[in-house]
Design a protein around this motif. Structure first.
Motif, short mmCIF file in Angstrom:
data_model
loop_
_atom_site.label_atom_id
_atom_site.label_comp_id
_atom_site.label_asym_id
_atom_site.label_seq_id
_atom_site.Cartn_x
_atom_site.Cartn_y
_atom_site.Cartn_z
N VAL A 68 -10.89 6.42 2.25
CA VAL A 68 -10.31 5.43 3.18
C VAL A 68 -8.94 5.91 3.63
O VAL A 68 -8.24 6.60 2.89
N PRO A 69 -8.50 5.53 4.83
CA PRO A 69 -7.29 6.11 5.41
C PRO A 69 -5.99 5.40 5.06
O PRO A 69 -4.93 5.81 5.55
N THR A 70 -6.02 4.36 4.24
CA THR A 70 -4.80 3.60 3.96
C THR A 70 -4.61 3.37 2.47
O THR A 70 -5.57 3.43 1.68
N TYR A 71 -3.38 3.12 2.09
CA TYR A 71 -3.04 2.76 0.70
C TYR A 71 -1.86 1.80 0.78
O TYR A 71 -0.88 2.08 1.47
N THR A 72 -1.94 0.68 0.06
CA THR A 72 -0.90 -0.34 0.11
C THR A 72 -0.19 -0.46 -1.23
O THR A 72 -0.83 -0.53 -2.28
N PHE A 73 1.14 -0.47 -1.18
CA PHE A 73 1.97 -0.81 -2.33
C PHE A 73 2.32 -2.29 -2.22
O PHE A 73 2.98 -2.71 -1.27
N THR A 74 1.89 -3.06 -3.19
CA THR A 74 2.14 -4.50 -3.20
C THR A 74 3.40 -4.80 -4.01
O THR A 74 3.64 -4.18 -5.04
N ALA A 75 4.17 -5.78 -3.55
CA ALA A 75 5.43 -6.13 -4.21
C ALA A 75 5.38 -7.56 -4.74
O ALA A 75 4.53 -8.35 -4.33
N GLN A 76 6.30 -7.88 -5.65
CA GLN A 76 6.43 -9.28 -6.08
C GLN A 76 6.74 -10.18 -4.89
O GLN A 76 6.23 -11.30 -4.80
N ASP A 77 7.59 -9.70 -4.01
CA ASP A 77 7.91 -10.43 -2.78
C ASP A 77 7.13 -9.79 -1.64
O ASP A 77 7.33 -8.62 -1.32
N PRO A 78 6.21 -10.53 -1.01
CA PRO A 78 5.34 -9.95 0.02
C PRO A 78 6.09 -9.28 1.17
O PRO A 78 5.53 -8.39 1.82
N PHE A 80 8.19 -7.12 1.01
CA PHE A 80 8.41 -5.73 0.68
C PHE A 80 7.11 -4.91 0.58
O PHE A 80 7.15 -3.72 0.23
N ASP A 81 5.97 -5.51 0.86
CA ASP A 81 4.71 -4.75 0.86
C ASP A 81 4.80 -3.62 1.89
O ASP A 81 5.33 -3.83 2.99
N VAL A 82 4.28 -2.45 1.54
CA VAL A 82 4.25 -1.33 2.49
C VAL A 82 2.89 -0.66 2.43
O VAL A 82 2.27 -0.56 1.36
N THR A 83 2.42 -0.21 3.59
CA THR A 83 1.11 0.42 3.69
C THR A 83 1.24 1.80 4.31
O THR A 83 1.93 1.98 5.31
N LEU A 84 0.59 2.77 3.68
CA LEU A 84 0.48 4.11 4.24
C LEU A 84 -0.77 4.18 5.10
O LEU A 84 -1.80 3.64 4.73
N PRO A 85 -0.71 4.85 6.26
CA PRO A 85 0.44 5.55 6.82
C PRO A 85 1.28 4.72 7.80
O PRO A 85 2.26 5.24 8.32
N SER A 86 0.90 3.48 8.07
CA SER A 86 1.54 2.75 9.17
C SER A 86 3.03 2.52 8.94
O SER A 86 3.80 2.43 9.90
N TYR A 305 -6.91 16.32 7.46
CA TYR A 305 -8.29 16.81 7.59
C TYR A 305 -9.25 15.83 6.92
O TYR A 305 -10.35 15.57 7.43
N TYR A 306 -8.82 15.27 5.78
CA TYR A 306 -9.68 14.32 5.05
C TYR A 306 -9.43 12.87 5.46
O TYR A 306 -10.11 11.96 4.97
N ASN A 307 -8.42 12.63 6.32
CA ASN A 307 -8.08 11.29 6.79
C ASN A 307 -7.71 10.37 5.64
O ASN A 307 -8.20 9.24 5.52
N VAL A 308 -6.81 10.87 4.77
CA VAL A 308 -6.26 10.05 3.69
C VAL A 308 -4.73 10.15 3.74
O VAL A 308 -4.18 11.13 4.26
N PRO A 309 -4.01 9.15 3.21
CA PRO A 309 -2.55 9.23 3.19
C PRO A 309 -2.08 10.40 2.33
O PRO A 309 -2.77 10.85 1.42
N SER A 310 -0.86 10.88 2.63
CA SER A 310 -0.36 12.05 1.92
C SER A 310 1.10 11.87 1.52
O SER A 310 1.80 10.99 2.02
#
Length: 480
Positions: A68-78, A80-86, A305-310
């Motif tokens: 899958v092309p995204t990965y999300t870091f979740t925070a105690q306070d929403p 501050f949530d961040v998603t790769l690569p956006s 090439y694999y369409n994954v975050p880096s």
């Protein structure tokens, strides 16, 4: 946005093909019994006596179908949530250093839980950082509370996503218990798992270890956030060739990714690396070398090439103090990685090849992070931003200083540094000729001398301390 590239499409495909050849013909040593079972069940060739696993091409390609092309870091306070690569570049502190540069004496010493609390608060307040990867160990951890003594002060003082690892399964489950307690229950924690786990389960060359692999398997099975970093070291654990190290590291990533997708197809991952080239004059580890940046760029191309975050550990330094070497190693490698399209930057706060955290270095790295984010933002192209009417209005020889347009944009167009000096030399001399480190420490002191409004409430802290007896204090306290 166009990215800097080293390879043509055909060359990237050849790197992939070469990695498949390694996995199919050389294989990987897998020391974890559960991983052996998973690989065998899903079509790999497993030799139980030697623990060697060979990956048929079709098995790896099947796993690729569920990347899958995204990965999300979740925070105690929403907020501050961040998603790769956006949300790239997502900037993370360097992690797990045994030592700290004492802010009072300037001497290197063993880090404690009090240091973690102060670092957590600092990172919470520095806008360039997105994720707090727990920067140090805690020498004062009570027996049986090694990981609690790191995660508790981190979570108590930082509302941004917190990331780190644990040395064994017992510690992992205790940390997850802490997360559930803070969230108000296991179900609520699973809805927003604000502890982000990271391991290095692959030991180069081509070996899965036992404990880290066990943790990755468990977390993937539980649907909780986890990713791994690949760490070949050219001349030591990979060929003394950039291409050879890239291919070996790429094969290791594919081996780990295949395991993860076998367990839970569609599980988010990051193609994360710390690929380096050893200094063969002494065998010294060299994460600050320009080749580290070049290898990150190559791995980032393969991630696309694999369409994954880096991303990964990029922007580190071998320097032992905040000198020019520290600045140019961090600055050059992070800029190279950003231009190549990397999403994640473990770059903040560490000196001496990941051995010691320095508060001044973290503040300086915050400034570098803000510059990287500005560079990523780029030009905001529009007819309005061409400013043709404004240019015509002011005309030749005029001034833009007192215009509403200038007042409106003065805080947003340019990065306004707090460490870098832009004053005239005479004023700088009048101030005592402060260098970058002293200015950074002044900023750290300004931040850490204020009460931490983001820390746990008294009720939450009492609940945690009642549940886990004998915890370290975990309070951010600063006095110089």
């Amino acid at each position: 946005m166009e990215f800097t590239k080293f390879f043509s499409q055909a060359e990237a495909e050849r790197v992939h093909e070469a990695s498949l050849e390694i996995l199919e013909n050389v294989g990987m040593l897998v020391r974890n019994p559960k991983a052996l079972d998973i690989f065998e069940k899903n079509g790999c060739q497993v030799d139980r006596e030697t623990m060697l696993v060979k990956f048929p091409r079709a098995v790896v390609e099947k796993a690729r179908e569920t990347f899958v092309p995204t990965y999300t870091f979740t925070a105690q306070d929403p907020k501050f949530d961040v998603t790769l690569p956006s949300n790239r570049p997502v900037v993370v502190t360097g992690s797990s250093a045994p030592n700290v540069i004492d802010p009072k004496t300037g001497e290197e010493r063993r880090a404690t839980s009090d240091d973690i609390a102060n670092i957590a608060y600092l990172i919470n307040e520095l806008p360039g950082f997105d994720v707090f990867s727990i920067s140090t160990l805690a020498e004062d951890a009570p027996e049986g509370q090694f990981s609690l003594s790191r995660f508790y002060p981190a979570l108590k003082n930082c509302k941004k996503p917190v990331r780190s690892n644990t040395p064994n399964m017992n510690d992992l489950k205790v940390v997850l218990e802490l997360g559930a307690l803070i969230a108000g229950g296991e179900d609520k924690y699973r809805e927003r798992p604000f502890i982000n786990h990271h391991y290095c389960p692959v030991v180069s060359p081509l070996t899965f270890d036992v404990e880290s692999t066990e943790a990755v398997i468990y977390l993937v099975e539980q649907g909780l956030p986890v990713y791994g970093t690949i760490v070949p070291n050219a001349g030591m654990t990979s060929p003394l060739s950039l291409m050879g190290t890239l291919v070996l590291g790429n094969a290791e990533f594919l081996g780990l990714a295949t395991l993860i997708q076998m367990i839970r197809p569609g599980a988010p991952m990051i193609y994360a690396v710390l690929s380096t080239v050893a200094d063969m004059r002494t065998g010294a580890y060299a994460p600050g070398a320009i080749e580290t940046g070049m290898l990150q760029m190559g791995h980032t191309e393969m991630a696309r090439y694999y369409n994954v975050p880096s991303g990964g550990y990029i922007g580190l330094t071998n320097a032992h103090t905040n000198d020019a070497q520290s600045g140019y190693e961090t600055g050059m490698n992070t800029t190279a990685a950003l231009l190549a399209g990397a999403d994640l930057f473990n770059m903040g706060g560490l000196l001496g090849s990941l051995m010691a955290f320095d508060f001044g270095k973290a503040v300086i790295d915050n400034e570098i992070a803000l510059m990287l984010k500005r560079l990523k933002k780029g030009y905001e192209y529009s007819e309005e931003n061409l400013c043709l009417d404004l240019i015509a209005q002011v005309g030749p020889g005029g001034s833009y200083m007192d215009l509403d347009h200038t007042m409106k944009n003065m805080r947003t167009i340019a990065v306004l540094p707090k460490v870098a000096t832009r004053e005239m030399r005479r004023r700088w001399e009048d101030q005592g000729k402060p260098d970058a480190h002293s200015r950074a420490m002044k900023e750290a002191t300004k931040i850490l001398s204020k009460p931490n409004k983001s820390r746990f409430t008294e009720e939450m802290d009492a609940k945690v301390r009642a549940h886990f007896k004998g915890l370290v204090a975990g309070d951010a306290k600063w006095s110089l």
